[in-house]
Design an enzyme around this catalytic site. Structure first.
Site, short mmCIF file in Angstrom:
data_model
loop_
_atom_site.label_atom_id
_atom_site.label_comp_id
_atom_site.label_asym_id
_atom_site.label_seq_id
_atom_site.Cartn_x
_atom_site.Cartn_y
_atom_site.Cartn_z
N PRO A 11 0.79 -1.22 0.00
CA PRO A 11 0.00 0.00 0.00
C PRO A 11 0.83 1.29 0.00
O PRO A 11 1.87 1.37 0.64
CB PRO A 11 -0.82 -0.10 1.29
CG PRO A 11 -0.12 -1.10 2.13
CD PRO A 11 0.53 -2.06 1.17
N ASN A 12 0.32 2.25 -0.74
CA ASN A 12 0.86 3.61 -0.83
C ASN A 12 2.14 3.71 -1.67
O ASN A 12 2.63 4.81 -1.91
CB ASN A 12 1.10 4.23 0.56
CG ASN A 12 -0.18 4.33 1.35
OD1 ASN A 12 -1.15 4.90 0.86
ND2 ASN A 12 -0.22 3.76 2.54
N ARG A 19 5.03 11.00 -2.43
CA ARG A 19 4.80 10.69 -1.03
C ARG A 19 6.08 10.89 -0.20
O ARG A 19 7.09 10.25 -0.47
CB ARG A 19 4.39 9.21 -0.97
CG ARG A 19 4.28 8.65 0.39
CD ARG A 19 4.21 7.13 0.33
NE ARG A 19 4.06 6.61 1.65
CZ ARG A 19 4.36 5.38 2.01
NH1 ARG A 19 4.81 4.53 1.10
NH2 ARG A 19 4.20 4.99 3.24
N TYR A 24 11.29 8.74 1.10
CA TYR A 24 11.21 7.67 0.09
C TYR A 24 11.86 8.06 -1.25
O TYR A 24 11.90 7.24 -2.17
CB TYR A 24 9.75 7.27 -0.14
CG TYR A 24 9.13 6.68 1.12
CD1 TYR A 24 9.62 5.51 1.66
CD2 TYR A 24 8.07 7.32 1.76
CE1 TYR A 24 9.08 4.97 2.82
CE2 TYR A 24 7.51 6.79 2.91
CZ TYR A 24 8.02 5.62 3.44
OH TYR A 24 7.49 5.08 4.59
N ASN A 75 8.14 -5.69 -1.10
CA ASN A 75 8.08 -4.53 -0.21
C ASN A 75 6.61 -4.44 0.20
O ASN A 75 5.78 -3.90 -0.54
CB ASN A 75 8.53 -3.25 -0.92
CG ASN A 75 8.51 -2.05 0.02
OD1 ASN A 75 8.01 -2.15 1.15
ND2 ASN A 75 9.03 -0.93 -0.43
N ALA A 78 3.36 -0.86 4.67
CA ALA A 78 2.85 -0.89 6.05
C ALA A 78 2.41 -2.29 6.49
O ALA A 78 2.47 -2.62 7.68
CB ALA A 78 1.70 0.09 6.18
N GLU A 99 13.04 -9.52 1.17
CA GLU A 99 12.26 -8.37 1.64
C GLU A 99 13.03 -7.08 1.32
O GLU A 99 14.24 -7.01 1.55
CB GLU A 99 12.07 -8.52 3.16
CG GLU A 99 11.35 -7.38 3.83
CD GLU A 99 11.18 -7.62 5.34
OE1 GLU A 99 11.57 -8.70 5.85
OE2 GLU A 99 10.68 -6.69 6.00
N HIS A 101 12.91 -2.67 1.56
CA HIS A 101 12.31 -1.40 1.96
C HIS A 101 13.18 -0.27 1.43
O HIS A 101 14.41 -0.36 1.48
CB HIS A 101 12.22 -1.27 3.49
CG HIS A 101 11.39 -2.35 4.10
ND1 HIS A 101 10.02 -2.34 4.04
CD2 HIS A 101 11.75 -3.50 4.70
CE1 HIS A 101 9.56 -3.45 4.61
NE2 HIS A 101 10.59 -4.17 5.01
N ARG A 108 13.88 4.37 12.01
CA ARG A 108 12.62 5.10 12.08
C ARG A 108 11.84 4.73 13.35
O ARG A 108 12.39 4.20 14.30
CB ARG A 108 11.83 4.85 10.79
CG ARG A 108 12.62 5.31 9.56
CD ARG A 108 11.84 5.10 8.29
NE ARG A 108 10.60 5.87 8.30
CZ ARG A 108 9.60 5.67 7.46
NH1 ARG A 108 9.69 4.73 6.53
NH2 ARG A 108 8.51 6.41 7.53
C1 DQA Z 1 8.46 0.98 3.52
C2 DQA Z 1 8.61 1.17 5.04
C3 DQA Z 1 7.27 0.94 5.74
O1 DQA Z 1 7.43 1.12 7.15
C4 DQA Z 1 6.24 1.93 5.25
O2 DQA Z 1 4.99 1.66 5.84
C5 DQA Z 1 6.13 1.97 3.78
C6 DQA Z 1 7.34 1.85 2.96
C7 DQA Z 1 9.74 1.35 2.75
O3 DQA Z 1 9.85 0.95 1.60
O4 DQA Z 1 10.63 2.03 3.30
O5 DQA Z 1 5.06 2.21 3.22
O6 DQA Z 1 8.17 -0.38 3.26
#
Ligand code: DQA
Length: 149
Positions: A11-12, A19, A24, A75, A78, A99, A101, A108
């Site tokens: 998501p997002n 964003r 990011y 990825n 959240a 995985e 990110h 963080r």
């Molecule tokens: C994320 C890190 C997560 O904590 C966050 O909710 C994201 C992006 C990252 O790519 O740094 O949406 O996965």
């Protein structure tokens, strides 16, 4: 064996570029798709690059990968920190999982330090921004060539 890697984005991540760019970066998800596909090609692999804001859809895509893909790069955004359903799907798919990110989640907020996904992952790449996807493809190519040997 399939030469396809499922590259799954949660998501997002469709909002990348707009964003919170200070966290990011300014690279869009479409640009990351391009980088990832090009990197996969250099290893003779293809990348099935997907994004969904929906937890159930992410689970269904992981289930489908069981028979169509050689590995999963994820990825989960959240959902990393909340989703037992995504963890269970990753465990059930019996594929190598990496995985990713963009941000360094350990630098963080405390709630981002725990990842359900990590229990199913061979390794985690975080904090390298968009380049992390290329690093993950390189690592997946190595895992797959070791598995073949
Ligand atoms: C994320 C890190 C997560 O904590 C966050 O909710 C994201 C992006 C990252 O790519 O740094 O949406 O996965």
């Amino acid at each position: 064996m399939s030469r396809a890697i499922l590259v799954l984005n949660g998501p997002n991540l469709n909002m990348l570029g707009q964003r919170e760019p200070e966290i990011y970066g300014r690279t869009s998800l479409e640009d990351i798709r391009g980088l990832t596909e090009a990197r996969a090609k250099t290893h003779g692999l293809s990348a099935d690059f997907r994004q969904s804001n929906d937890e159930g859809e992410l689970v269904s895509l992981i289930q489908a990968a069981r028979t169509t893909a050689a590995g999963v790069i994820i990825n989960a955004a959240a959902y990393t920190h909340t989703s037992v359903a995504i963890l269970d799907a990753l465990l059930a798919c019996e594929l190598p999982v990496i995985e990713v990110h963009l941000s360094n989640i350990f630098k963080r907020e405390e709630f981002r330090h725990h990842s359900f996904v990590s229990r199913a992952a061979t390794g985690v790449i975080c904090g390298f921004g968009a380049q992390g996807y290329e690093l993950a493809v390189d690592a997946m190519a190595q895992l797959l060539s070791k598995a073949k040997a």
